[in-house]
Design a protein around this motif. Sequence first.
Motif, mmCIF file in Angstrom:
data_model
loop_
_atom_site.group_PDB
_atom_site.id
_atom_site.type_symbol
_atom_site.label_atom_id
_atom_site.label_comp_id
_atom_site.label_asym_id
_atom_site.label_seq_id
_atom_site.Cartn_x
_atom_site.Cartn_y
_atom_site.Cartn_z
ATOM 1 N N VAL A 22 41.735 50.691 40.380
ATOM 2 C CA VAL A 22 40.388 50.138 40.576
ATOM 3 C C VAL A 22 39.442 50.796 39.573
ATOM 4 O O VAL A 22 39.224 52.009 39.610
ATOM 5 N N PRO A 23 38.873 50.005 38.662
ATOM 6 C CA PRO A 23 38.097 50.592 37.570
ATOM 7 C C PRO A 23 36.833 51.335 37.991
ATOM 8 O O PRO A 23 36.366 52.203 37.281
ATOM 9 N N ILE A 24 36.280 51.031 39.135
ATOM 10 C CA ILE A 24 35.030 51.682 39.534
ATOM 11 C C ILE A 24 35.281 53.065 40.129
ATOM 12 O O ILE A 24 34.431 53.937 40.053
ATOM 13 N N VAL A 82 41.703 47.916 29.963
ATOM 14 C CA VAL A 82 42.373 46.678 30.376
ATOM 15 C C VAL A 82 41.887 46.235 31.758
ATOM 16 O O VAL A 82 41.544 45.068 31.970
ATOM 17 N N ILE A 83 41.837 47.172 32.684
ATOM 18 C CA ILE A 83 41.430 46.817 34.049
ATOM 19 C C ILE A 83 39.968 46.381 34.085
ATOM 20 O O ILE A 83 39.610 45.404 34.749
ATOM 21 N N MET A 84 39.117 47.074 33.345
ATOM 22 C CA MET A 84 37.707 46.688 33.326
ATOM 23 C C MET A 84 37.497 45.368 32.593
ATOM 24 O O MET A 84 36.587 44.610 32.926
ATOM 25 N N ALA A 85 38.321 45.069 31.609
ATOM 26 C CA ALA A 85 38.228 43.783 30.908
ATOM 27 C C ALA A 85 38.535 42.636 31.869
ATOM 28 O O ALA A 85 37.873 41.588 31.822
ATOM 29 N N VAL A 86 39.516 42.832 32.737
ATOM 30 C CA VAL A 86 39.828 41.805 33.738
ATOM 31 C C VAL A 86 38.614 41.588 34.640
ATOM 32 O O VAL A 86 38.212 40.452 34.912
ATOM 33 N N GLY A 87 38.015 42.670 35.110
ATOM 34 C CA GLY A 87 36.814 42.560 35.937
ATOM 35 C C GLY A 87 35.660 41.917 35.189
ATOM 36 O O GLY A 87 34.929 41.088 35.737
ATOM 37 N N PHE A 88 35.511 42.274 33.916
ATOM 38 C CA PHE A 88 34.447 41.715 33.083
ATOM 39 C C PHE A 88 34.626 40.204 32.950
ATOM 40 O O PHE A 88 33.674 39.438 33.096
ATOM 41 N N LEU A 89 35.845 39.763 32.691
ATOM 42 C CA LEU A 89 36.115 38.334 32.551
ATOM 43 C C LEU A 89 35.935 37.597 33.879
ATOM 44 O O LEU A 89 35.471 36.452 33.912
ATOM 45 N N ALA A 90 36.286 38.249 34.972
ATOM 46 C CA ALA A 90 36.154 37.621 36.288
ATOM 47 C C ALA A 90 34.696 37.469 36.715
ATOM 48 O O ALA A 90 34.384 36.646 37.565
ATOM 49 N N MET A 91 33.812 38.241 36.110
ATOM 50 C CA MET A 91 32.390 38.189 36.470
ATOM 51 C C MET A 91 31.609 37.287 35.519
ATOM 52 O O MET A 91 30.471 37.591 35.173
ATOM 53 N N GLY A 92 32.192 36.176 35.132
ATOM 54 C CA GLY A 92 31.558 35.268 34.190
ATOM 55 C C GLY A 92 30.184 34.796 34.621
ATOM 56 O O GLY A 92 29.296 34.599 33.799
#
Length: 133
Positions: A22-24, A82-92
């Motif tokens: 979990v990135p946070i 990588v994990i934060m990029a997934v979260g970043f993309l999911a928060m469009g």
Amino acid sequence: MKLLYLILGFLTLGLGALGVAVPILPTTPFLLVSAFCFARSSQRLNAWFKGTKLYQDNLETFVRGKGMPWKAKLRIMGTVTVIMAVGFLAMGRVPVGRICLLVVWIAHILAFCFLVKTCPSDEEEGGVACDDP
């Protein structure tokens, strides 16, 4: 008091292990608290925790004040990226969330590059490795 340290040690160990995915959640501070609590609750638990791969790969040299080799830093920064990029993309559709993730990611990279001491790895020649006394 030992029971309180024991409970807190396992709680922070769980949060630290969860922080790997979990990135946070930060992994290293929780594992440092676990090490502190296990050292005060039980010699056997302290020895067990220090023998785990999680401790040896992420904290051992850092706790001894010798820093981390670039290999370990890059592995941690890469996983977080990588994990934060997934979260970043999911928060469009959530720009505030994207901004928060971006700020946390930048702070993470800067901290690992400039605040966490770097020691030469075993593969590097001409320097003292992190594991040398």
